[in-house]
Design an enzyme around this catalytic site. Structure first.
Site, PDB file in Angstrom:
ATOM      1  N   ASP A  14       1.121  -0.852   0.161  1.00  0.00           N
ATOM      2  CA  ASP A  14      -0.188  -0.417  -0.202  1.00  0.00           C
ATOM      3  C   ASP A  14       0.817   1.083   0.014  1.00  0.00           C
ATOM      4  O   ASP A  14       1.698   1.023   0.130  1.00  0.00           O
ATOM      5  CB  ASP A  14      -0.926  -0.048   1.256  1.00  0.00           C
ATOM      6  CG  ASP A  14      -1.993   0.970   1.318  1.00  0.00           C
ATOM      7  OD1 ASP A  14      -2.557   0.902  -0.166  1.00  0.00           O
ATOM      8  OD2 ASP A  14      -2.853   1.424   1.847  1.00  0.00           O
ATOM      9  N   GLY A  15       0.214   2.619  -0.817  1.00  0.00           N
ATOM     10  CA  GLY A  15       1.236   3.805  -0.142  1.00  0.00           C
ATOM     11  C   GLY A  15       1.470   3.997  -1.441  1.00  0.00           C
ATOM     12  O   GLY A  15       1.876   5.301  -1.897  1.00  0.00           O
ATOM     13  N   ARG A  18      -0.224   7.483  -2.456  1.00  0.00           N
ATOM     14  CA  ARG A  18       0.530   8.799  -2.031  1.00  0.00           C
ATOM     15  C   ARG A  18       1.259   8.735  -2.065  1.00  0.00           C
ATOM     16  O   ARG A  18       2.445  10.570  -1.798  1.00  0.00           O
ATOM     17  CB  ARG A  18       0.211   8.575  -0.415  1.00  0.00           C
ATOM     18  CG  ARG A  18      -0.748   8.602  -0.197  1.00  0.00           C
ATOM     19  CD  ARG A  18      -1.782   7.695   1.227  1.00  0.00           C
ATOM     20  NE  ARG A  18      -2.056   6.965   1.067  1.00  0.00           N
ATOM     21  CZ  ARG A  18      -1.031   5.534   2.088  1.00  0.00           C
ATOM     22  NH1 ARG A  18      -1.079   6.113   3.502  1.00  0.00           N
ATOM     23  NH2 ARG A  18      -1.611   4.440   2.299  1.00  0.00           N
ATOM     24  N   HIS A  31       3.016   3.602  -9.252  1.00  0.00           N
ATOM     25  CA  HIS A  31       2.419   1.740  -9.559  1.00  0.00           C
ATOM     26  C   HIS A  31       3.358   1.250 -10.115  1.00  0.00           C
ATOM     27  O   HIS A  31       3.970   0.079  -9.341  1.00  0.00           O
ATOM     28  CB  HIS A  31       1.117   1.718 -10.019  1.00  0.00           C
ATOM     29  CG  HIS A  31      -0.097   2.217  -9.359  1.00  0.00           C
ATOM     30  ND1 HIS A  31      -0.194   1.904  -7.859  1.00  0.00           N
ATOM     31  CD2 HIS A  31      -1.599   2.857  -9.650  1.00  0.00           C
ATOM     32  CE1 HIS A  31      -1.201   1.881  -8.067  1.00  0.00           C
ATOM     33  NE2 HIS A  31      -1.632   2.616  -8.371  1.00  0.00           N
ATOM     34  N   ARG A  65     -11.764   1.787  -9.039  1.00  0.00           N
ATOM     35  CA  ARG A  65     -10.503   2.795  -9.018  1.00  0.00           C
ATOM     36  C   ARG A  65     -11.496   3.079 -10.264  1.00  0.00           C
ATOM     37  O   ARG A  65     -11.617   2.656 -11.666  1.00  0.00           O
ATOM     38  CB  ARG A  65      -9.180   2.327  -9.421  1.00  0.00           C
ATOM     39  CG  ARG A  65      -8.794   1.893  -7.538  1.00  0.00           C
ATOM     40  CD  ARG A  65      -7.609   2.073  -7.045  1.00  0.00           C
ATOM     41  NE  ARG A  65      -7.076   1.366  -6.054  1.00  0.00           N
ATOM     42  CZ  ARG A  65      -5.979   1.413  -5.330  1.00  0.00           C
ATOM     43  NH1 ARG A  65      -5.087   2.436  -6.138  1.00  0.00           N
ATOM     44  NH2 ARG A  65      -5.958   1.753  -4.478  1.00  0.00           N
ATOM     45  N   LEU A 125      11.503 -20.516  -4.616  1.00  0.00           N
ATOM     46  CA  LEU A 125      10.687 -19.989  -3.848  1.00  0.00           C
ATOM     47  C   LEU A 125       9.822 -19.678  -4.595  1.00  0.00           C
ATOM     48  O   LEU A 125       9.686 -19.433  -5.137  1.00  0.00           O
ATOM     49  CB  LEU A 125      11.325 -18.267  -3.862  1.00  0.00           C
ATOM     50  CG  LEU A 125      10.121 -16.928  -3.298  1.00  0.00           C
ATOM     51  CD1 LEU A 125      10.139 -16.819  -2.426  1.00  0.00           C
ATOM     52  CD2 LEU A 125      11.141 -15.549  -3.817  1.00  0.00           C
ATOM     53  N   GLU A 200       1.924 -13.355  12.175  1.00  0.00           N
ATOM     54  CA  GLU A 200       2.879 -12.237  12.821  1.00  0.00           C
ATOM     55  C   GLU A 200       2.088 -11.051  11.845  1.00  0.00           C
ATOM     56  O   GLU A 200       2.205 -10.990  10.835  1.00  0.00           O
ATOM     57  CB  GLU A 200       3.496 -12.190  13.291  1.00  0.00           C
ATOM     58  CG  GLU A 200       3.815 -12.778  14.520  1.00  0.00           C
ATOM     59  CD  GLU A 200       3.497 -13.575  15.986  1.00  0.00           C
ATOM     60  OE1 GLU A 200       3.397 -11.736  15.349  1.00  0.00           O
ATOM     61  OE2 GLU A 200       3.050 -14.306  16.103  1.00  0.00           O
TER      62      GLU A 200
END
Ligand code: FPP
Length: 245
Positions: A14-15, A18, A31, A65, A125, A200
């Site tokens: 997120d962010g 901004r 983005h 959006r 991975l 967590e």
């Protein structure tokens, strides 16, 4: 302590918007910088021995959006899949996409298929990208699928349905050990709700485009410093109970 299959880190990236606006840039620039952060973090995840990394790239609610922003995000996703698949394959990364596919365009579907097939043998991975993803939707779909396979006219009991639901939901990516959200907000936004039951949680004010290798390393150190109890008692308490019994 981590899951049996190896450490699973999930990230709500997120962010971006901004980060861009603060620099007087259009949101799409955020983005784009966010996609660069994805590349950095995947590299570091490999170095750190993270077994599974799940990234929230586009939520089902993100369809609301402005169309131009949605289009730009999908352009970036397609570019990532097309340009990174070979490198991911070479690095032993297996890429999978989770989320609904019935609302994705054919060009996006084609890039997903290509990238998934090209990287299918990777074992270093497991990189999971959530696109048109909603955890509530995934749970509802898994419940429908599981009840259909039970082929019984009686309503299944919670005990009967829970392990089947768990298996269906975690088959692709397993339980989450560490859930990171960047951008300063403290919410889960319909991401991996079932899978994060004992995750967590780590919230950071860092905007996603500026999240770097060090941030991931520090997040892992924080995770390792926490005691996971899964509803039990602290290990030290257990030890003292045993020794005084
Ligand atoms: C949330 O920030 C971010 C998104 C909805 C898009 C995430 C997309 C990328 C990181 C780029 C491509 C992804 C990959 C996997 C290559 P926001 O726009 O909600 O930020 P804001 O809260 O500051 O507005």
């Amino acid at each position: 302590m981590q899951s049996r299959e190896g450490l699973h880190v999930a990230i709500i990236m997120d962010g971006n918007g901004r980060w861009a606006m603060r620099r007087g840039l259009p949101r799409i620039a955020g983005h784009r910088a966010g996609a660069a952060a994805v590349r950095r973090v995947v590299e570091r995840a490999l170095d750190l021995g993270i077994a599974r990394l799940t990234l929230y790239a586009f939520s089902s609610d993100n369809w609301s959006r402005p169309p131009a922003e949605v289009q730009s995000i999908f352009w970036l996703l397609r570019a990532f899949l097309r340009l990174e698949a070979e490198k991911l394959r070479e690095r032993g990364v297996r890429l999978r996409v989770i989320g609904r596919r019935d609302r994705l365009s054919n060009p996006v579907l084609k890039e997903i298929d290509r990238a998934e097939s090209a990287t299918a043998a990777g074992s270093n991975l497991h990189l999971c990208i959530a696109i048109d993803y909603s955890s509530r939707d995934a749970i509802a779909r898994a419940a429908a699928q599981v009840t259909a396979t039970l082929a019984s006219s009686k309503v299944p009991s919670p005990d009967e349905i829970r392990p089947l639901l768990a298996q269906s939901l975690t088959m692709e990516h397993g339980e989450v050990d560490l859930l990171i959200r960047t951008g300063g907000e403290k919410r889960l936004s319909d991401f991996l709700l079932w899978e994060s039951a004992y995750a967590e949680l780590l919230f950071t004010d860092r905007m996603w485009p500026e999240f770097d290798e060090t941030d991931l390393t520090v997040a892992l150190e924080e995770f390792r410093s926490r005691e996971r109890r899964f509803g039990g008692v602290p290990a030290a308490t257990l030890q003292s109970v045993i020794s005084t019994a």
